[in-house]
Design a protein around this motif. Structure first.
Motif, mmCIF file in Angstrom:
data_model
loop_
_atom_site.group_PDB
_atom_site.id
_atom_site.type_symbol
_atom_site.label_atom_id
_atom_site.label_comp_id
_atom_site.label_asym_id
_atom_site.label_seq_id
_atom_site.Cartn_x
_atom_site.Cartn_y
_atom_site.Cartn_z
ATOM 1 N N ASN A 90 -22.211 27.547 3.349
ATOM 2 C CA ASN A 90 -21.597 28.658 4.088
ATOM 3 C C ASN A 90 -22.253 29.983 3.746
ATOM 4 O OD1 ASN A 90 -19.819 26.921 5.344
ATOM 5 N ND2 ASN A 90 -18.158 27.299 3.901
ATOM 6 N N LEU A 91 -22.558 30.190 2.483
ATOM 7 C CA LEU A 91 -23.222 31.427 2.081
ATOM 8 C C LEU A 91 -24.646 31.469 2.649
ATOM 9 C CD1 LEU A 91 -22.976 34.051 0.540
ATOM 10 C CD2 LEU A 91 -23.661 32.823 -1.538
ATOM 11 N N ALA A 92 -25.310 30.337 2.642
ATOM 12 C CA ALA A 92 -26.649 30.266 3.235
ATOM 13 C C ALA A 92 -26.593 30.594 4.722
ATOM 14 C CB ALA A 92 -27.256 28.886 3.012
ATOM 15 N N ASN A 93 -25.573 30.101 5.416
ATOM 16 C CA ASN A 93 -25.413 30.430 6.836
ATOM 17 C C ASN A 93 -25.256 31.931 7.029
ATOM 18 O OD1 ASN A 93 -25.535 27.757 7.710
ATOM 19 N ND2 ASN A 93 -23.314 27.491 7.690
ATOM 20 N N ALA A 135 -31.227 32.460 1.789
ATOM 21 C CA ALA A 135 -30.612 31.355 2.533
ATOM 22 C C ALA A 135 -31.331 30.048 2.236
ATOM 23 C CB ALA A 135 -30.628 31.645 4.027
ATOM 24 N N GLU A 136 -32.641 30.085 2.245
ATOM 25 C CA GLU A 136 -33.423 28.869 1.996
ATOM 26 C C GLU A 136 -33.126 28.290 0.616
ATOM 27 O OE1 GLU A 136 -37.999 27.223 2.162
ATOM 28 O OE2 GLU A 136 -37.608 29.314 2.649
ATOM 29 N N ALA A 137 -33.055 29.147 -0.382
ATOM 30 C CA ALA A 137 -32.771 28.676 -1.739
ATOM 31 C C ALA A 137 -31.398 28.003 -1.820
ATOM 32 C CB ALA A 137 -32.849 29.843 -2.723
ATOM 33 N N LEU A 138 -30.405 28.578 -1.157
ATOM 34 C CA LEU A 138 -29.060 27.999 -1.185
ATOM 35 C C LEU A 138 -28.998 26.677 -0.428
ATOM 36 C CD1 LEU A 138 -26.927 31.228 -0.746
ATOM 37 C CD2 LEU A 138 -27.219 29.862 -2.826
ATOM 38 N N TYR A 139 -29.659 26.619 0.740
ATOM 39 C CA TYR A 139 -29.703 25.354 1.475
ATOM 40 C C TYR A 139 -30.359 24.268 0.625
ATOM 41 C CZ TYR A 139 -28.488 27.438 6.046
ATOM 42 O OH TYR A 139 -27.860 28.059 7.096
ATOM 43 N N GLN A 140 -31.467 24.601 -0.017
ATOM 44 C CA GLN A 140 -32.175 23.619 -0.843
ATOM 45 C C GLN A 140 -31.311 23.142 -2.003
ATOM 46 O OE1 GLN A 140 -35.778 25.748 -1.762
ATOM 47 N NE2 GLN A 140 -36.849 24.915 0.016
ATOM 48 N N CYS A 141 -30.577 24.044 -2.592
ATOM 49 C CA CYS A 141 -29.680 23.674 -3.691
ATOM 50 C C CYS A 141 -28.586 22.729 -3.195
ATOM 51 C CB CYS A 141 -29.078 24.930 -4.311
ATOM 52 S SG CYS A 141 -28.061 24.613 -5.763
ATOM 53 N N ALA A 142 -27.952 23.079 -2.092
ATOM 54 C CA ALA A 142 -26.891 22.233 -1.527
ATOM 55 C C ALA A 142 -27.440 20.854 -1.168
ATOM 56 C CB ALA A 142 -26.277 22.901 -0.302
ATOM 57 N N LEU A 143 -28.621 20.830 -0.553
ATOM 58 C CA LEU A 143 -29.221 19.554 -0.160
ATOM 59 C C LEU A 143 -29.563 18.695 -1.378
ATOM 60 C CD1 LEU A 143 -31.506 20.764 2.743
ATOM 61 C CD2 LEU A 143 -29.632 19.117 2.931
ATOM 62 N N SER A 144 -30.103 19.307 -2.409
ATOM 63 C CA SER A 144 -30.485 18.510 -3.576
ATOM 64 C C SER A 144 -29.253 17.910 -4.259
ATOM 65 C CB SER A 144 -31.323 19.329 -4.551
ATOM 66 O OG SER A 144 -30.574 20.351 -5.143
ATOM 67 N N ILE A 145 -28.174 18.659 -4.349
ATOM 68 C CA ILE A 145 -26.934 18.128 -4.939
ATOM 69 C C ILE A 145 -26.411 16.969 -4.102
ATOM 70 C CG2 ILE A 145 -24.505 18.629 -5.439
ATOM 71 C CD1 ILE A 145 -25.466 21.527 -6.117
ATOM 72 N N MET A 146 -26.365 17.156 -2.794
ATOM 73 C CA MET A 146 -25.836 16.109 -1.915
ATOM 74 C C MET A 146 -26.690 14.842 -1.967
ATOM 75 S SD MET A 146 -22.976 17.080 -0.567
ATOM 76 C CE MET A 146 -22.714 16.080 0.885
ATOM 77 N N LYS A 147 -28.006 15.009 -2.043
ATOM 78 C CA LYS A 147 -28.889 13.838 -2.089
ATOM 79 C C LYS A 147 -28.713 13.046 -3.375
ATOM 80 C CE LYS A 147 -32.302 15.668 1.095
ATOM 81 N NZ LYS A 147 -33.646 16.249 1.257
ATOM 82 N N VAL A 148 -28.421 13.733 -4.463
ATOM 83 C CA VAL A 148 -28.179 13.052 -5.742
ATOM 84 C C VAL A 148 -26.818 12.359 -5.729
ATOM 85 C CG1 VAL A 148 -27.733 13.430 -8.206
ATOM 86 C CG2 VAL A 148 -29.709 14.506 -7.112
ATOM 87 N N LYS A 167 -29.437 19.951 9.002
ATOM 88 C CA LYS A 167 -29.603 20.583 10.309
ATOM 89 C C LYS A 167 -29.662 22.102 10.171
ATOM 90 C CE LYS A 167 -26.177 21.262 13.460
ATOM 91 N NZ LYS A 167 -26.178 22.664 13.390
ATOM 92 N N ASN A 168 -28.795 22.652 9.357
ATOM 93 C CA ASN A 168 -28.791 24.094 9.142
ATOM 94 C C ASN A 168 -30.097 24.561 8.499
ATOM 95 O OD1 ASN A 168 -26.204 24.248 10.178
ATOM 96 N ND2 ASN A 168 -25.216 24.251 8.189
ATOM 97 N N TYR A 169 -30.571 23.803 7.518
ATOM 98 C CA TYR A 169 -31.829 24.143 6.852
ATOM 99 C C TYR A 169 -32.996 24.058 7.836
ATOM 100 C CZ TYR A 169 -35.748 23.873 3.592
ATOM 101 O OH TYR A 169 -36.930 24.093 2.937
#
Length: 72
Positions: A19-22, A33-46, A60-62
């Protein structure tokens, strides 16, 4: 605050990151925004290596941000 309650890499915190990245993306703060999306994605993938509906949304947002950056 969620980090204190849930832990730094808890999947529930990824909603806040996304949401903050958005918001940052809407404001043109694309690097942040890119850094936050990447962080969220890496956590979710793990946490969800087999996939998760929110992972698809975050990706999709990234991807949309990356398209926006390529068009600038």
């Amino acid at each position: 605050m969620n980090d204190v309650k849930l832990g730094e890499n808890h999947p529930d915190g990824t909603h806040s990151l996304n949401n903050l990245a958005n918001l940052y993306s809407e404001q043109g703060r694309n690097v942040a925004a890119e850094a936050l999306y990447q962080c969220a994605l890496s956590i979710m993938k793990v946490e969800f290596p087999g996939g998760h509906p929110n992972l698809d949304i975050f990706q999709k947002n990234y991807d949309e941000l990356k398209r926006k950056q390529a068009g600038q």
